[in-house]
Write a protein that holds these residues in place. Structure first.
Motif, PDB file in Angstrom:
ATOM      1  N   GLU A 453       0.818  -1.267   0.034  1.00 40.24           N
ATOM      2  CA  GLU A 453      -0.044   0.036  -0.148  1.00 40.24           C
ATOM      3  C   GLU A 453       0.708   1.164  -0.023  1.00 40.24           C
ATOM      4  O   GLU A 453       1.940   1.429   0.587  1.00 40.24           O
ATOM      5  CB  GLU A 453      -0.691   0.049   1.260  1.00 40.24           C
ATOM      6  N   ILE A 454       0.371   2.316  -0.712  1.00 44.65           N
ATOM      7  CA  ILE A 454       1.184   3.476  -0.525  1.00 44.65           C
ATOM      8  C   ILE A 454       0.158   4.549  -0.081  1.00 44.65           C
ATOM      9  O   ILE A 454      -0.858   4.875  -0.037  1.00 44.65           O
ATOM     10  CB  ILE A 454       1.301   4.017  -2.246  1.00 44.65           C
ATOM     11  N   CYS A 455       0.849   5.261   0.908  1.00 46.75           N
ATOM     12  CA  CYS A 455       0.304   6.518   1.550  1.00 46.75           C
ATOM     13  C   CYS A 455       0.348   7.674   0.710  1.00 46.75           C
ATOM     14  O   CYS A 455       1.546   8.126   0.274  1.00 46.75           O
ATOM     15  CB  CYS A 455       0.924   6.906   2.678  1.00 46.75           C
ATOM     16  N   ASN A 466      -7.552   5.744   5.702  1.00 41.85           N
ATOM     17  CA  ASN A 466      -8.099   6.415   4.423  1.00 41.85           C
ATOM     18  C   ASN A 466      -7.107   6.939   3.347  1.00 41.85           C
ATOM     19  O   ASN A 466      -7.322   7.249   2.308  1.00 41.85           O
ATOM     20  CB  ASN A 466      -9.171   7.485   4.919  1.00 41.85           C
ATOM     21  N   LYS A 467      -5.839   7.153   4.045  1.00 46.94           N
ATOM     22  CA  LYS A 467      -4.842   7.689   3.006  1.00 46.94           C
ATOM     23  C   LYS A 467      -3.774   6.824   2.467  1.00 46.94           C
ATOM     24  O   LYS A 467      -3.020   6.793   1.794  1.00 46.94           O
ATOM     25  CB  LYS A 467      -3.719   8.622   3.963  1.00 46.94           C
ATOM     26  N   TRP A 468      -4.394   5.457   2.782  1.00 48.34           N
ATOM     27  CA  TRP A 468      -3.606   4.325   2.064  1.00 48.34           C
ATOM     28  C   TRP A 468      -4.333   3.675   0.980  1.00 48.34           C
ATOM     29  O   TRP A 468      -5.628   3.214   1.177  1.00 48.34           O
ATOM     30  CB  TRP A 468      -3.285   3.450   3.055  1.00 48.34           C
ATOM     31  N   PHE A 469      -3.554   3.481  -0.040  1.00 49.85           N
ATOM     32  CA  PHE A 469      -4.212   2.669  -1.118  1.00 49.85           C
ATOM     33  C   PHE A 469      -3.174   1.554  -1.689  1.00 49.85           C
ATOM     34  O   PHE A 469      -2.119   1.631  -1.903  1.00 49.85           O
ATOM     35  CB  PHE A 469      -4.365   3.679  -2.609  1.00 49.85           C
ATOM     36  N   SER A 470      -4.034   0.654  -2.166  1.00 48.37           N
ATOM     37  CA  SER A 470      -3.395  -0.557  -2.752  1.00 48.37           C
ATOM     38  C   SER A 470      -2.839  -0.626  -3.803  1.00 48.37           C
ATOM     39  O   SER A 470      -3.237   0.187  -4.647  1.00 48.37           O
ATOM     40  CB  SER A 470      -4.396  -1.725  -2.549  1.00 48.37           C
ATOM     41  N   VAL A 471      -1.509  -1.045  -3.988  1.00 45.60           N
ATOM     42  CA  VAL A 471      -0.632  -1.130  -5.216  1.00 45.60           C
ATOM     43  C   VAL A 471      -0.156  -2.607  -5.627  1.00 45.60           C
ATOM     44  O   VAL A 471      -0.161  -3.266  -4.936  1.00 45.60           O
ATOM     45  CB  VAL A 471       0.345   0.093  -5.195  1.00 45.60           C
ATOM     46  N   ASP A 472       0.238  -2.514  -7.050  1.00 46.87           N
ATOM     47  CA  ASP A 472       0.581  -3.755  -7.513  1.00 46.87           C
ATOM     48  C   ASP A 472       2.167  -3.851  -7.411  1.00 46.87           C
ATOM     49  O   ASP A 472       2.816  -2.905  -7.610  1.00 46.87           O
ATOM     50  CB  ASP A 472       0.061  -4.135  -8.799  1.00 46.87           C
ATOM     51  N   VAL A 483       6.976  -0.957  -7.128  1.00 45.41           N
ATOM     52  CA  VAL A 483       5.227  -1.311  -7.265  1.00 45.41           C
ATOM     53  C   VAL A 483       4.867  -0.064  -7.725  1.00 45.41           C
ATOM     54  O   VAL A 483       5.580   1.234  -7.681  1.00 45.41           O
ATOM     55  CB  VAL A 483       4.953  -1.181  -5.719  1.00 45.41           C
ATOM     56  N   SER A 484       3.517   0.062  -8.078  1.00 44.03           N
ATOM     57  CA  SER A 484       3.018   1.020  -8.655  1.00 44.03           C
ATOM     58  C   SER A 484       2.687   2.238  -7.683  1.00 44.03           C
ATOM     59  O   SER A 484       2.694   1.788  -6.504  1.00 44.03           O
ATOM     60  CB  SER A 484       1.721   0.621  -9.397  1.00 44.03           C
ATOM     61  N   THR A 485       2.281   3.256  -8.289  1.00 41.12           N
ATOM     62  CA  THR A 485       1.767   4.515  -7.165  1.00 41.12           C
ATOM     63  C   THR A 485       0.447   4.778  -7.275  1.00 41.12           C
ATOM     64  O   THR A 485      -0.110   5.726  -6.640  1.00 41.12           O
ATOM     65  CB  THR A 485       2.547   5.719  -7.814  1.00 41.12           C
ATOM     66  N   ASN A 486      -0.459   4.035  -8.041  1.00 44.15           N
ATOM     67  CA  ASN A 486      -1.850   4.117  -8.135  1.00 44.15           C
ATOM     68  C   ASN A 486      -2.343   5.329  -8.402  1.00 44.15           C
ATOM     69  O   ASN A 486      -3.296   6.080  -7.656  1.00 44.15           O
ATOM     70  CB  ASN A 486      -2.155   3.697  -6.735  1.00 44.15           C
ATOM     71  N   ARG A 487      -1.884   6.366  -9.184  1.00 44.39           N
ATOM     72  CA  ARG A 487      -2.124   7.558  -9.729  1.00 44.39           C
ATOM     73  C   ARG A 487      -2.213   8.560  -8.507  1.00 44.39           C
ATOM     74  O   ARG A 487      -2.835   9.405  -8.521  1.00 44.39           O
ATOM     75  CB  ARG A 487      -3.469   7.474 -10.480  1.00 44.39           C
ATOM     76  N   CYS A 488      -1.575   8.393  -7.563  1.00 44.53           N
ATOM     77  CA  CYS A 488      -1.326   9.340  -6.408  1.00 44.53           C
ATOM     78  C   CYS A 488      -0.315  10.357  -7.013  1.00 44.53           C
ATOM     79  O   CYS A 488       0.684  10.151  -7.606  1.00 44.53           O
ATOM     80  CB  CYS A 488      -0.549   8.705  -5.255  1.00 44.53           C
ATOM     81  N   PRO A 489      -0.693  11.534  -6.854  1.00 41.66           N
ATOM     82  CA  PRO A 489       0.269  12.867  -7.264  1.00 41.66           C
ATOM     83  C   PRO A 489       1.450  12.522  -6.756  1.00 41.66           C
ATOM     84  O   PRO A 489       1.678  12.422  -5.490  1.00 41.66           O
ATOM     85  CB  PRO A 489      -0.613  14.044  -6.691  1.00 41.66           C
ATOM     86  N   TYR A 490       2.501  12.909  -7.587  1.00 40.43           N
ATOM     87  CA  TYR A 490       3.909  12.765  -6.992  1.00 40.43           C
ATOM     88  C   TYR A 490       4.110  13.274  -5.645  1.00 40.43           C
ATOM     89  O   TYR A 490       4.841  12.822  -4.928  1.00 40.43           O
ATOM     90  CB  TYR A 490       4.852  13.298  -8.275  1.00 40.43           C
ATOM     91  N   ALA A 491       3.738  14.608  -5.510  1.00 43.63           N
ATOM     92  CA  ALA A 491       3.949  15.435  -4.392  1.00 43.63           C
ATOM     93  C   ALA A 491       3.198  14.751  -3.123  1.00 43.63           C
ATOM     94  O   ALA A 491       3.797  14.983  -2.109  1.00 43.63           O
ATOM     95  CB  ALA A 491       3.527  16.943  -4.456  1.00 43.63           C
ATOM     96  N   TYR A 492       2.532  13.889  -3.341  1.00 46.72           N
ATOM     97  CA  TYR A 492       1.671  13.465  -1.977  1.00 46.72           C
ATOM     98  C   TYR A 492       2.235  12.161  -1.707  1.00 46.72           C
ATOM     99  O   TYR A 492       1.875  11.367  -0.461  1.00 46.72           O
ATOM    100  CB  TYR A 492       0.115  13.209  -2.233  1.00 46.72           C
ATOM    101  N   ILE A 493       3.040  11.380  -2.648  1.00 43.75           N
ATOM    102  CA  ILE A 493       3.596  10.058  -2.124  1.00 43.75           C
ATOM    103  C   ILE A 493       4.472  10.225  -1.089  1.00 43.75           C
ATOM    104  O   ILE A 493       5.339  10.831  -1.053  1.00 43.75           O
ATOM    105  CB  ILE A 493       4.186   9.416  -3.437  1.00 43.75           C
ATOM    106  N   THR A 494       3.885   9.624   0.105  1.00 47.81           N
ATOM    107  CA  THR A 494       4.774   9.483   1.207  1.00 47.81           C
ATOM    108  C   THR A 494       5.470   8.451   1.901  1.00 47.81           C
ATOM    109  O   THR A 494       6.490   8.362   2.410  1.00 47.81           O
ATOM    110  CB  THR A 494       3.635  10.244   2.378  1.00 47.81           C
ATOM    111  N   ALA A 495       4.860   7.166   1.828  1.00 50.76           N
ATOM    112  CA  ALA A 495       5.280   6.075   2.681  1.00 50.76           C
ATOM    113  C   ALA A 495       4.793   4.900   1.806  1.00 50.76           C
ATOM    114  O   ALA A 495       3.820   4.924   1.074  1.00 50.76           O
ATOM    115  CB  ALA A 495       4.885   5.949   3.996  1.00 50.76           C
ATOM    116  N   VAL A 496       5.329   3.628   2.155  1.00 45.92           N
ATOM    117  CA  VAL A 496       4.929   2.351   1.486  1.00 45.92           C
ATOM    118  C   VAL A 496       4.824   1.413   2.821  1.00 45.92           C
ATOM    119  O   VAL A 496       5.735   1.460   3.647  1.00 45.92           O
ATOM    120  CB  VAL A 496       5.847   1.880   0.654  1.00 45.92           C
ATOM    121  N   ARG A 497       3.831   0.647   2.885  1.00 44.12           N
ATOM    122  CA  ARG A 497       3.680  -0.650   3.843  1.00 44.12           C
ATOM    123  C   ARG A 497       3.342  -1.860   3.141  1.00 44.12           C
ATOM    124  O   ARG A 497       2.899  -1.974   2.152  1.00 44.12           O
ATOM    125  CB  ARG A 497       2.744  -0.130   4.972  1.00 44.12           C
TER     126      ARG A 497
END
Length: 531
Positions: A453-455, A466-472, A483-497
């Protein structure tokens, strides 16, 4: 009531076993009962303490084994070990005698240990005593889970007679409001393993994780192993912690309401009662290390304190065993633990994911800077939805014990074996992908099962789900994945779990393992850097 309990306790003592019925026991009555016992023991019966006996294992060289017991005040007690000319003399003070033997090398040779008291002109001899390594096994129901409950139980039990030099001992289930000097009860005295002892009543004796750990370890070391089992199902870490340990985490002695996965209800537990009755009495024993399987009971009880309470409990046990043994048990003795397995599918709210993280003091791996000389067996990839004892009690304890032994071989014995699954060193954004590099070689699978998941957070905070989205997983190499970033805006990508849910994988089917396919990557959360 108290006279009745005392009579029952004395009657059990005549059968060579101290035991107080638990259903009759409360903190208040135990304190009263303890005073009654003091008057009984004022007769100063000459004996070894409760956890010394025939067939026992004492700690091998280079450490020295501590031996102690009870006797008549002022009496001289002399100990001798067959095959050695030197004797060890001590005096009974306040009803207790104690001495420390010379170092004895490990071997399969049995010894006789004799203690003699001059005033009463009496002696006691323990026979078939071995020297080897002592490991303490503790925790809650997954540690209490017996050999008779595991997968392939019949085959496992049939192997018991092939390991006569792996000896077992188990404390009885007793609570106390005060620190006890000696165990109030013994469930299994020192014994050679038998199918009957290893496969007792469910969640009684003998611990499968403890036994399998000792058996696998013996096959590696080829000298005696002594297993001391002291666990109780459904118990929180606070029950096993001393008041000083709780205080360090801002916790005080209190009544805790803990979910019982066996009874399906909440059960009241007092803090420190098992430290008092089932750990404190063992402190004089010289040990090699300890293994621990617990945490389920804290998933909804002081969960956010577990990243303090568990590491502090380890520190406190280490200090107490070191002092209790007169410095013979190392101050940093090896401590292994099982990271929680699974409980409920499609549930991220039951606290298991947080407890797994807190078990490592929020590092994600062990050993680490906060938890030095520890080792961890990851169990998230061995779920069991068909266990007759509920999914929270997987029947596969063999993999858990094997992974613990790998950790013990590396951490406790300094052997050059791999004992940790892959863990990420860093994650960085590369164009529209997150590149995660691991500290060792991996095997992985490209998958869209969404284990990662990407934050995606404008304010860079990630506490809310709510800020975490599953990615492949898009692609992978010999030591990395993208892993993909699930169309999250570049500036908002913060963490991975990774594996951040209760039940993320099917049996041994998580996406990332060590290159030999033996050890899974544990759950983790990691900030993402940018190029």
């Amino acid at each position: 009531m108290h006279i009745t309990m005392l009579k029952m306790a004395i009657r059990h003592k005549t059968k060579e076993k101290w035991f107080i019925p638990i259903k009759m026991l409360t903190t208040v009555t135990f304190s009263l009962l303890l005073n009654a016992f003091a008057s009984v023991l004022s007769a100063e019966v000459f004996r070894f303490s409760s956890y010394y006996g025939n067939h026992m294992v004492l700690q091998r060289a280079p450490a020295k084994a501590v031996v102690w017991g009870f006797g008549k005040n002022g009496a001289k007690v002399v100990l001798s070990l067959s095959g050695f000319q030197e004797e060890f003399s001590t005096t009974v003070i306040n009803g207790i005698w104690r001495t420390t033997l010379k170092p004895v090398e490990a071997s399969g040779r049995p010894y006789n240990l004799t203690a003699s008291q001059n005033i009463t002109n009496s002696s006691i001899t323990l026979t078939d005593v071995l020297f080897g390594d002592i490991w303490l096994c503790s925790g809650q129901s997954n540690m209490a889970f017996t050999v008779g409950q595991v997968n392939n139980a019949t085959e496992e039990l049939a192997l018991a007679s092939e390991f006569p030099n792996v000896r077992i001992f188990q404390a009885a289930l007793v609570q106390s409001g005060e620190e006890l000097i000696d165990l109030a009860g013994v469930e299994v005295p020192w014994s050679l393993p038998t199918p009957e002892l290893l496969g007792g009543k469910k969640f009684s004796h003998f611990s499968a994780v403890c036994w399998l750990f000792g058996r696998y370890l013996y096959k590696t070391l080829n000298y005696p192993i002594g297993l001391v089992h002291s666990s109780w199902g459904g118990t929180p870490v606070e029950a096993w912690s001393s008041p000083r340990a709780l205080h360090k985490c801002g916790l005080e002695n209190s009544v805790l309401h803990v979910q019982s996965y066996l009874e399906g209800a909440f059960v009241k537990w007092n803090s420190t009662v098992l430290w008092n009755a089932m750990i404190h009495p063992l402190l004089n024993m010289t040990i090699t290390g300890a293994i621990w399987y617990q945490g389920e009971a804290n998933a909804n009880c002081n969960r956010d304190k577990y990243n303090c309470s568990f590491p502090v409990m380890i520190d406190d046990w280490r200090m107490a065993f070191h002092e209790g043994s007169g410095g013979q048990t190392p101050l940093d003795f090896p401590f292994g633990f099982v990271q929680l397995s699974t409980y409920r599918k499609n549930d991220s709210k039951d606290g298991f994911r947080e407890i797994r993280w807190h078990q490592t003091a929020d590092y994600g791996y062990a050993p680490n800077e906060r938890m030095k000389n520890t080792f961890m067996a990851v169990a998230i990839d061995v779920p069991d939805d068909k266990s007759p004892y509920g999914s929270i009690h997987p029947e596969d304890k063999q993999d858990v014990a094997y992974r613990l032994v790998l950790g013990a071989r590396a951490v406790a014995y300094g052997q050059n074996v791999s004992f940790q699954g892959p863990f990420p060193t860093h994650a960085v954004l590369e164009q529209n992908l997150t590149h995660i590099l691991f500290h060792q070689g991996i095997v992985s699978a490209t998958t869209n099962d969404r284990f990662f998941e990407i934050c995606c957070s404008e304010d860079k905070t990630c506490e809310s789900d709510n800020k975490w989205f599953s990615v492949d997983i898009v692609k992978h190499g010999s030591d990395d994945v993208y892993v993909s970033t699930n169309r999250c805006p570049y500036a908002y990508i913060t963490a991975v779990r990774y594996l951040w849910t209760d039940w993320p994988c099917k049996f041994k089917a998580c996406p990332i393992y060590s290159s030999d396919r033996l050890l899974p990557a544990p759950p983790f959360i990691l900030a993402i850097g940018k190029q």
